[in-house]
Write an enzyme that holds these catalytic residues in place. Structure first.
Site, PDB file in Angstrom:
ATOM      1  N   SER A 157      51.913   3.418 116.699  1.00  0.00           N
ATOM      2  CA  SER A 157      52.691   2.192 116.755  1.00  0.00           C
ATOM      3  C   SER A 157      53.571   2.078 115.508  1.00  0.00           C
ATOM      4  O   SER A 157      54.347   2.976 115.211  1.00  0.00           O
ATOM      5  CB  SER A 157      51.733   0.998 116.896  1.00  0.00           C
ATOM      6  OG  SER A 157      52.408  -0.186 117.200  1.00  0.00           O
ATOM      7  N   ARG A 227      48.939 -14.262 117.666  1.00  0.00           N
ATOM      8  CA  ARG A 227      48.030 -13.169 118.028  1.00  0.00           C
ATOM      9  C   ARG A 227      47.838 -13.102 119.537  1.00  0.00           C
ATOM     10  O   ARG A 227      47.776 -12.011 120.107  1.00  0.00           O
ATOM     11  CB  ARG A 227      46.677 -13.372 117.336  1.00  0.00           C
ATOM     12  CG  ARG A 227      45.643 -12.294 117.627  1.00  0.00           C
ATOM     13  CD  ARG A 227      46.130 -10.936 117.192  1.00  0.00           C
ATOM     14  NE  ARG A 227      45.053  -9.947 117.247  1.00  0.00           N
ATOM     15  CZ  ARG A 227      45.193  -8.662 116.947  1.00  0.00           C
ATOM     16  NH1 ARG A 227      46.381  -8.211 116.576  1.00  0.00           N
ATOM     17  NH2 ARG A 227      44.174  -7.826 117.006  1.00  0.00           N
ATOM     18  N   ASP A 323      51.521   2.101 128.577  1.00  0.00           N
ATOM     19  CA  ASP A 323      51.972   1.387 127.386  1.00  0.00           C
ATOM     20  C   ASP A 323      53.375   0.841 127.652  1.00  0.00           C
ATOM     21  O   ASP A 323      54.336   1.588 127.701  1.00  0.00           O
ATOM     22  CB  ASP A 323      51.975   2.336 126.180  1.00  0.00           C
ATOM     23  CG  ASP A 323      52.399   1.664 124.882  1.00  0.00           C
ATOM     24  OD1 ASP A 323      52.783   0.476 124.909  1.00  0.00           O
ATOM     25  OD2 ASP A 323      52.330   2.340 123.837  1.00  0.00           O
ATOM     26  N   HIS A 356      49.040  -0.161 125.325  1.00  0.00           N
ATOM     27  CA  HIS A 356      49.397   0.246 123.960  1.00  0.00           C
ATOM     28  C   HIS A 356      48.166   0.521 123.097  1.00  0.00           C
ATOM     29  O   HIS A 356      48.176   1.417 122.256  1.00  0.00           O
ATOM     30  CB  HIS A 356      50.257  -0.838 123.318  1.00  0.00           C
ATOM     31  CG  HIS A 356      50.784  -0.472 121.970  1.00  0.00           C
ATOM     32  ND1 HIS A 356      51.560   0.654 121.754  1.00  0.00           N
ATOM     33  CD2 HIS A 356      50.639  -1.067 120.750  1.00  0.00           C
ATOM     34  CE1 HIS A 356      51.881   0.729 120.473  1.00  0.00           C
ATOM     35  NE2 HIS A 356      51.332  -0.299 119.845  1.00  0.00           N
ATOM     36  N   ASP A 357      47.112  -0.244 123.305  1.00  0.00           N
ATOM     37  CA  ASP A 357      45.896  -0.072 122.494  1.00  0.00           C
ATOM     38  C   ASP A 357      45.187   1.251 122.747  1.00  0.00           C
ATOM     39  O   ASP A 357      44.209   1.568 122.063  1.00  0.00           O
ATOM     40  CB  ASP A 357      44.923  -1.222 122.758  1.00  0.00           C
ATOM     41  CG  ASP A 357      45.158  -2.392 121.815  1.00  0.00           C
ATOM     42  OD1 ASP A 357      46.028  -2.282 120.934  1.00  0.00           O
ATOM     43  OD2 ASP A 357      44.468  -3.423 121.969  1.00  0.00           O
TER      44      ASP A 357
END
Length: 379
Positions: A157, A227, A323, A356-357
């Site tokens: 990232s 968040r 992602d 994405h994680d």
């Protein structure tokens, strides 16, 4: 009875701190006259100094990438699945360095640090940082550790952006670059998500223009919302559907706007609550701006191949199919530019439902490919 760590764990680790008195000139036109960087190391630096690997962290990351700070710590460092004996970043072979970037809130000098000129926290007066600023500070850390050249600079990232910038700013100091789930610059949609998150913080009544620590408060609600927005983008629709679906927290609907009715609502509120208790709001603003500003191709009228022409490293680029925050198409832009610049590059697009994680998770094909590349690096 003593705690027994797994054979592939680096075990107990202790953060270290280095102070730098030489001013660091920043892209924003300001400078930091005095600052510190907090970091951890895993493995041993060999006699030739040729086995060092730098880990660059993502937006909410920090120096604690592997192992445990105490025998009572429940969770290991954020990239423990990839760092340790026999893992992709094998500490039997490599000397791994992970730091908290300037502007962070985990030990390195940042907005919550005391400003020596005032004796109060920097707060809103802390300068805006860029990826290039971080790389320059990391180069000073490397100098202090006696590392003239990294065997590899690795990051996912925002960390992948730093790895790319290393090959541009210090081409002779990087032999291999691994950019994972990254991009050559943010899309308009990504900048938009960051702006929504920043506005959640900036409009919190407890933000006080960034000087909330002087008021003895924190913009908790704004940071929670930031968040929550960010976390949605880190997960794929498939992973959220599999984990939560439309599951309810209770047996019936409450027909109001305040109750936590769906499991996904509960999850997001928990993530926001937990994050707001450990992360600095000004740091969140700084990190998202650094993401927005990153655009190395701008130096050559948008031609990324020309920008990367100075690079001397070999490259490994990896992406994940689901992602959508940093899609495979963005990684392929990097690969195409490297190919046009006639650089050695390998690319892997990994089929993974986690979004994405995924770069943080122990996905077998991902770990296998990661290990395979690292095993090719001559020390």
């Amino acid at each position: 009875m003593p705690t027994v760590f797994a054979p592939d764990s680096v075990g107990l680790v202790t953060p270290q701190v280095l102070h730098f008195a030489e001013p660091l000139a920043l892209a924003c036109g300001r400078s930091l006259a005095d600052y510190q960087l907090t970091y951890e190391t895993y493995g041993q630096l060999n006699a030739a100094g040729s086995n060092a690997v730098l880990i660059c962290h993502a937006l909410s990351g920090h120096h604690h990438a592997a192992g445990y700070h105490s025998v009572d710590e429940r969770k290991p460092g954020w990239w423990d699945s990839c760092i340790g004996p026999g893992k992709p970043l094998d500490t039997n072979r490599f000397f791994v360095v992970s730091l908290n970037n300037l502007g962070g809130c985990n030990g390195s000098t940042g907005p919550a640090s005391l400003n020596p000129a005032t004796g109060k926290p920097f707060g809103a007066d802390f300068p805006v940082m860029t990826v290039e600023d971080w790389v320059h500070s990391q180069a000073r850390l490397a100098d202090a550790l006696g590392i003239g050249q990294w065997a590899a600079v690795v990051g996912g990232s925002l960390g992948g952006m730093q790895a790319l910038q290393w090959t541009i700013s210090y081409p002779e100091r990087v032999r291999h670059c691994l950019a994972i789930a990254s991009a050559p610059k943010l899309s308009a949609q990504n900048i938009a998500f960051n702006e929504v998150a920043r506005q959640a913080i900036l409009t919190d009544p407890e933000f006080h223009g960034g000087d909330f620590l002087d008021q003895g408060v924190i913009p908790k609600r704004g940071l929670m919302l930031a968040r929550m927005v960010g976390h949605i983008t880190y997960l794929s629709d498939d992973s959220m559907g599999e984990k939560f679906g439309r599951g309810l927290k209770s047996e019936k609907l409450n027909y109001d706007f305040h109750s936590v009715e769906f499991q996904v609502e509960s999850y997001l509120r928990y993530q926001g609550e937990e994050f707001s208790g450990r992360f600095d709001a000004n740091t969140y603003l700084l990190m998202t701006k650094a993401l927005d500003y990153f655009d190395p191709a701008a130096a050559h009228d948008g031609d990324l191949a020309k920008t990367l022409a100075v690079a001397q490293a070999d490259f490994c680029v990896m992406s994940f199919t689901t992602d959508w925050r940093f899609s495979p198409a963005r990684s392929r832009e990097i690969v195409d530019a490297l190919t046009a610049a006639r650089k050695n590059v390998c690319y892997l697009e990994i089929d993974a439902p986690q979004g994405h994680d995924a770069f943080l998770m122990p996905i077998p094909r991902y770990l296998q490919a990661f290990s395979s590349y690292m095993n090719r690096i001559a020390l």
